[in-house]
Enzyme design. Structure first.
Site, mmCIF file in Angstrom:
data_model
loop_
_atom_site.group_PDB
_atom_site.id
_atom_site.type_symbol
_atom_site.label_atom_id
_atom_site.label_comp_id
_atom_site.label_asym_id
_atom_site.label_seq_id
_atom_site.Cartn_x
_atom_site.Cartn_y
_atom_site.Cartn_z
ATOM 1 C CB THR A 59 -0.884 0.033 1.266
ATOM 2 O OG1 THR A 59 -1.646 -1.173 1.319
ATOM 3 C CG2 THR A 59 -1.824 1.224 1.234
ATOM 4 C CE LYS A 114 -5.084 -1.174 1.599
ATOM 5 N NZ LYS A 114 -5.601 -2.323 2.292
ATOM 6 C CE LYS A 169 1.613 2.356 4.054
ATOM 7 N NZ LYS A 169 2.048 1.019 3.656
HETATM 8 P P1 NAD Z 1 5.789 -5.952 7.403
HETATM 9 O O1 NAD Z 1 6.506 -4.813 8.033
HETATM 10 O O2 NAD Z 1 5.422 -7.142 8.211
HETATM 11 O O3 NAD Z 1 6.634 -6.478 6.137
HETATM 12 C C1 NAD Z 1 7.390 -5.658 5.288
HETATM 13 C C2 NAD Z 1 8.677 -6.406 4.996
HETATM 14 O O4 NAD Z 1 9.424 -5.671 4.018
HETATM 15 C C3 NAD Z 1 9.579 -6.550 6.221
HETATM 16 O O5 NAD Z 1 9.852 -7.934 6.439
HETATM 17 C C4 NAD Z 1 10.842 -5.778 5.844
HETATM 18 O O6 NAD Z 1 12.036 -6.339 6.351
HETATM 19 C C5 NAD Z 1 10.792 -5.867 4.329
HETATM 20 N N1 NAD Z 1 11.595 -4.847 3.635
HETATM 21 C C6 NAD Z 1 11.622 -3.505 3.829
HETATM 22 N N2 NAD Z 1 12.462 -2.928 2.943
HETATM 23 C C7 NAD Z 1 12.973 -3.930 2.173
HETATM 24 C C8 NAD Z 1 13.884 -3.994 1.089
HETATM 25 N N3 NAD Z 1 14.458 -2.880 0.612
HETATM 26 N N4 NAD Z 1 14.169 -5.180 0.546
HETATM 27 C C9 NAD Z 1 13.602 -6.328 1.020
HETATM 28 N N5 NAD Z 1 12.720 -6.340 2.048
HETATM 29 C C10 NAD Z 1 12.422 -5.157 2.613
HETATM 30 O O7 NAD Z 1 4.486 -5.309 6.712
HETATM 31 P P2 NAD Z 1 3.177 -6.092 6.212
HETATM 32 O O8 NAD Z 1 2.151 -6.103 7.278
HETATM 33 O O9 NAD Z 1 3.583 -7.353 5.541
HETATM 34 O O10 NAD Z 1 2.657 -5.045 5.107
HETATM 35 C C11 NAD Z 1 3.258 -4.938 3.823
HETATM 36 C C12 NAD Z 1 2.424 -3.966 2.996
HETATM 37 O O11 NAD Z 1 1.083 -4.460 2.921
HETATM 38 C C13 NAD Z 1 2.327 -2.563 3.582
HETATM 39 O O12 NAD Z 1 2.389 -1.635 2.538
HETATM 40 C C14 NAD Z 1 0.967 -2.556 4.272
HETATM 41 O O13 NAD Z 1 0.407 -1.267 4.358
HETATM 42 C C15 NAD Z 1 0.177 -3.455 3.355
HETATM 43 N N6 NAD Z 1 -0.972 -4.143 3.966
HETATM 44 C C16 NAD Z 1 -0.865 -4.729 5.192
HETATM 45 C C17 NAD Z 1 -1.971 -5.363 5.751
HETATM 46 C C18 NAD Z 1 -1.895 -6.043 7.102
HETATM 47 O O14 NAD Z 1 -2.945 -6.408 7.649
HETATM 48 N N7 NAD Z 1 -0.702 -6.266 7.660
HETATM 49 C C19 NAD Z 1 -3.191 -5.405 5.056
HETATM 50 C C20 NAD Z 1 -3.265 -4.821 3.778
HETATM 51 C C21 NAD Z 1 -2.144 -4.189 3.248
#
Ligand code: NAD
Length: 294
Positions: A93, A168, A243
């Site tokens: 997102t 979204k 966010k």
């Molecule tokens: P998270 O923080 O658990 O995972 C993100 C991952 O990205 C982490 O493991 C981090 O180490 C990795 N990362 C960051 N920079 C990086 C790079 N340069 N190279 C490789 N890896 C890298 O977050 P999440 O909950 O998995 O969410 C991910 C996305 O999905 C976000 O944009 C969030 O807004 C969206 N989202 C989350 C949810 C939810 O319920 N958690 C629901 C819908 C959308």
């Protein structure tokens, strides 16, 4: 079956990648956090040392990263080495402007691309029932849809580049506002001596009906699966709701839309986060509203 690079193996990325493995794809994964890579390995993902390594030999690259700057950094890093024609799918997102920049990087290097943020949370990611909101050309969407299917309940093509992110943030602005409205109604009901169940029984079949009430009820009892029944453990963390509401406010400012309730919701979640509740489920906002009642 395809070779898919999966970059960003966090709370969402790991179960999504696992579903691609289950569907028979070869998944080459990379994350900055070794513990997340180790979970991925246990799920059958082939661990790579860096993003270009994950992309090597892949026909498709999926990113699931925290925010726009991470996506743009990764796109800049992989674009020079990825094969021309590689399909780039960003499921994070992010703000609409970053999404469009990511599409521009892909186009410059001859790669079709889709922004495809999701709704459905970690439960939907594990169950393979996420809703994908896709933005990009018809050709790129046709390539992306079968790749997304093993992770999806529904895949909706919302329009051109950035349209998935637009859908979204509009959806989540409705969600943030409606959760506060439902929370306020329960707090008022408590003050009026009306039971939670009575309000639920009426509003869930009346004009107050909405997802925040009937699927994600912010008080324990009426919907046993909602986070209120487990002391508001997420679910969808309040920090992530903030966010998305801030992304909506940025987009509203940039486009000249008037969103007074979206602004009020962003302010309330900002205060909630400032008070140390960012890791609680976003439905816990009801406790903040209740605590403020005289
Ligand atoms: P998270 O923080 O658990 O995972 C993100 C991952 O990205 C982490 O493991 C981090 O180490 C990795 N990362 C960051 N920079 C990086 C790079 N340069 N190279 C490789 N890896 C890298 O977050 P999440 O909950 O998995 O969410 C991910 C996305 O999905 C976000 O944009 C969030 O807004 C969206 N989202 C989350 C949810 C939810 O319920 N958690 C629901 C819908 C959308």
């Amino acid at each position: 079956m395809a070779t898919i690079a999966f970059i960003g193996l966090g709370n969402m990325g790991n179960p999504m990648a696992a579903n691609l493995v289950k569907a028979g794809h070869r998944v080459q994964g990379f994350d900055l956090m070794p513990e997340n890579v180790s979970i991925a390995r246990d799920n059958g993902v082939i661990a790579e040392a860096d993003a270009p390594g994950a992309v090597d030999g892949a026909e498709v690259v999926i990113t699931m990263l925290p925010a726009g700057k991470h996506v743009l950094d990764v796109y800049e890093e992989i674009a020079p080495t990825a094969a021309k024609g590689t399909l780039l799918i960003d499921c994070s997102t992010v703000d609409v402007e970053s999404a469009r920049k990511a599409h521009a990087i892909a186009a410059k290097h001859g790669m079709p691309s889709i922004d495809a943020p999701v709704s459905g949370g970690t439960a939907g990611a594990s169950a393979g029932t996420l809703t994908f909101m896709a933005g990009g050309s018809d050709e790129a969407f046709a390539l992306a849809e079968p790749v997304l299917q093993p992770m999806a309940g529904k895949v909706v093509h919302c329009g051109a580049a950035g349209a998935g992110q637009a859908a979204k943030i509009c959806n989540n602005m409705i969600l943030g506002v409606s959760m506060i409205a439902v929370g306020e109604a329960f707090v008022l009901a408590e003050r009026l001596g009306l039971s939670h169940q009575a309000l639920f029984d009426v509003a869930s079949i009346s004009s107050g009906q909405c997802w925040s009430l009937t699927t994600y009820c912010p008080v324990p009892g009426p919907v046993p699966t909602s986070p209120a029944n487990r002391d508001y453990r997420p679910g969808f963390a309040a920090a992530l709701m903030l966010k998305d509401l801030m992304l909506a406010q940025e987009a509203a400012k940039g486009s000249g839309a008037v969103t007074p309730l979206g602004k009020a919701a962003a302010d309330l979640y900002d205060a909630f986060n400032e008070n140390g509740h960012g890791s609680e489920d976003f439905s816990a906002i009801i406790r903040y509203l209740r605590d403020r009642a005289r």
